[in-house]
Design a protein around this motif. Sequence first.
Motif, PDB file in Angstrom:
ATOM      1  N   ILE A 172       0.824  -1.214   0.000  1.00 28.15           N
ATOM      2  CA  ILE A 172       0.000   0.000   0.000  1.00 28.15           C
ATOM      3  C   ILE A 172       0.857   1.262   0.000  1.00 28.15           C
ATOM      4  O   ILE A 172       0.331   2.374  -0.077  1.00 28.15           O
ATOM      5  N   SER A 173       2.172   1.089   0.083  1.00 29.10           N
ATOM      6  CA  SER A 173       3.122   2.187  -0.120  1.00 29.10           C
ATOM      7  C   SER A 173       4.469   1.570  -0.437  1.00 29.10           C
ATOM      8  O   SER A 173       4.746   0.420  -0.057  1.00 29.10           O
ATOM      9  N   ASP A 174       5.316   2.307  -1.119  1.00 35.57           N
ATOM     10  CA  ASP A 174       6.665   1.801  -1.377  1.00 35.57           C
ATOM     11  C   ASP A 174       7.440   1.644  -0.077  1.00 35.57           C
ATOM     12  O   ASP A 174       8.282   0.755   0.048  1.00 35.57           O
TER      13      ASP A 174
ATOM     14  N   ASP B 247       6.422   0.508   2.648  1.00 39.02           N
ATOM     15  CA  ASP B 247       6.032  -0.684   3.393  1.00 39.02           C
ATOM     16  C   ASP B 247       6.461  -1.975   2.709  1.00 39.02           C
ATOM     17  O   ASP B 247       6.094  -3.061   3.147  1.00 39.02           O
TER      18      ASP B 247
ATOM     19  N   THR C 235       2.579  -1.765  -6.214  1.00 37.74           N
ATOM     20  CA  THR C 235       2.263  -0.859  -5.110  1.00 37.74           C
ATOM     21  C   THR C 235       1.027  -0.080  -5.535  1.00 37.74           C
ATOM     22  O   THR C 235       1.015   0.547  -6.593  1.00 37.74           O
TER      23      THR C 235
ATOM     24  N   HIS D 166      -1.532   2.672  -3.900  1.00 38.84           N
ATOM     25  CA  HIS D 166      -1.982   3.533  -2.808  1.00 38.84           C
ATOM     26  C   HIS D 166      -3.499   3.468  -2.684  1.00 38.84           C
ATOM     27  O   HIS D 166      -4.217   3.314  -3.679  1.00 38.84           O
TER      28      HIS D 166
ATOM     29  N   PHE E  26       0.453   3.360   5.485  1.00 35.38           N
ATOM     30  CA  PHE E  26      -0.211   4.291   4.572  1.00 35.38           C
ATOM     31  C   PHE E  26      -0.728   5.508   5.324  1.00 35.38           C
ATOM     32  O   PHE E  26      -0.144   6.567   5.276  1.00 35.38           O
TER      33      PHE E  26
ATOM     34  N   SER F 234       5.286   5.908   5.189  1.00 37.31           N
ATOM     35  CA  SER F 234       4.718   6.369   3.914  1.00 37.31           C
ATOM     36  C   SER F 234       4.508   7.874   3.836  1.00 37.31           C
ATOM     37  O   SER F 234       4.125   8.383   2.778  1.00 37.31           O
TER      38      SER F 234
ATOM     39  N   GLU G 192       5.556   9.844   0.886  1.00 36.67           N
ATOM     40  CA  GLU G 192       4.842   9.510  -0.345  1.00 36.67           C
ATOM     41  C   GLU G 192       3.490  10.217  -0.421  1.00 36.67           C
ATOM     42  O   GLU G 192       2.944  10.390  -1.513  1.00 36.67           O
ATOM     43  N   ILE G 193       2.950  10.602   0.722  1.00 38.14           N
ATOM     44  CA  ILE G 193       1.600  11.161   0.765  1.00 38.14           C
ATOM     45  C   ILE G 193       1.607  12.674   0.915  1.00 38.14           C
ATOM     46  O   ILE G 193       0.903  13.389   0.196  1.00 38.14           O
TER      47      ILE G 193
ATOM     48  N   PHE H 288      -5.024  10.286  -5.310  1.00 36.19           N
ATOM     49  CA  PHE H 288      -5.613   9.367  -4.354  1.00 36.19           C
ATOM     50  C   PHE H 288      -7.118   9.172  -4.551  1.00 36.19           C
ATOM     51  O   PHE H 288      -7.848   8.960  -3.590  1.00 36.19           O
TER      52      PHE H 288
END
Length: 338
Positions: free
Chosen positions: A137-139, A141, A151, A153, A253, A274, A277-278, A317
């Motif tokens: 659910i994220s790079d 993780d 991956t 999101h 995430f 994450s 990434e967000i 998203f």
Amino acid sequence: MRIAVLASIAHRTPPRAYGPWEQVASTLTEGLVARGHDVTLFATADSLTSATLRAVAPTGYEEDPAVDAKVYEALHIASLYEDAERFDVISNQFDFLPLVFSRLVRTPVVTTIHGFSSERILPVYRAYDDVCHYVAISDADRRPDLTYAATIHHGLDLERFAPGSGHPGHLVFLGRIHPQKGPREAIDVALRAGVPLVIAGTVQDEAYFREVVEPLVDGVRVSYVGPVGPAERERLLGGARALLHLIDFDEPFGLAVVEALAVGTPVIAHRRGSMPEIVRHGVTGFLVAGPEEALAAVHAVGGLDRGACRADVVDRFSAARMVGQYEELFARVARRPA
């Protein structure tokens, strides 16, 4: 394509309040149905869906103590695998336990890893790495000793999130009341900043809440409103100056982070897991390394464009993006073409 979605049965799908795994399973299911797929959702009997619902557990075991988690999880998983040949692909949104049945069926199993609750569960993922298709659910993780198909999101149904004005301008903490999530850190920063803090979420660690958080709740500077449903969550987030996400672990995430951005509320988060990434540092919030940086971010966050927060979620998203990526992956691994 005939798709089985195996949801968690800790809560209803979609959840009434807390339940990120169930929320993702619901968003994915409804999106696949809207795209014309024949979807069966395996979830609690009180779940709400436009798909075909298959249920063994009457309600979530976190919501009804009469529902034994171990018993109903076993029956829940078995009800899918005993009928696995009906489906082209299984979307496992549950956890690691369904993996142990994956060699017993020909239907491919795509497992979304919603995070690793403990290092002790990793042997199961390693044992079925060659037969299951793992989704991170994220790079951040991803585990280097596992093989991943993609991956992806999480995505939100943006019609459920109207942009908020940021008034009255409180700070908000939204998540599990647990040391890892940093509610005490959020309280300390809010008190130093002189900005009211509203805490919302399920108490997961009773002793921590009673001894560390509750003594600081005065209903004025710090308020605790308990678990909140979608409408109340939208109101709290939309009226906030910022979401404080001062986590003490590598967040896989962080669905609450994206929900805050969806209503235009910037996020102040520790630079862990994450979060890079967000959160776009200096655009949709601030990534900080400790209380001093978090305090400075509270004072600076008013200069960010709330419209940019919302636009970033629309771009990166959305539910449509998430469902589309899963749809492509399912078509790739299915033993029968779509």
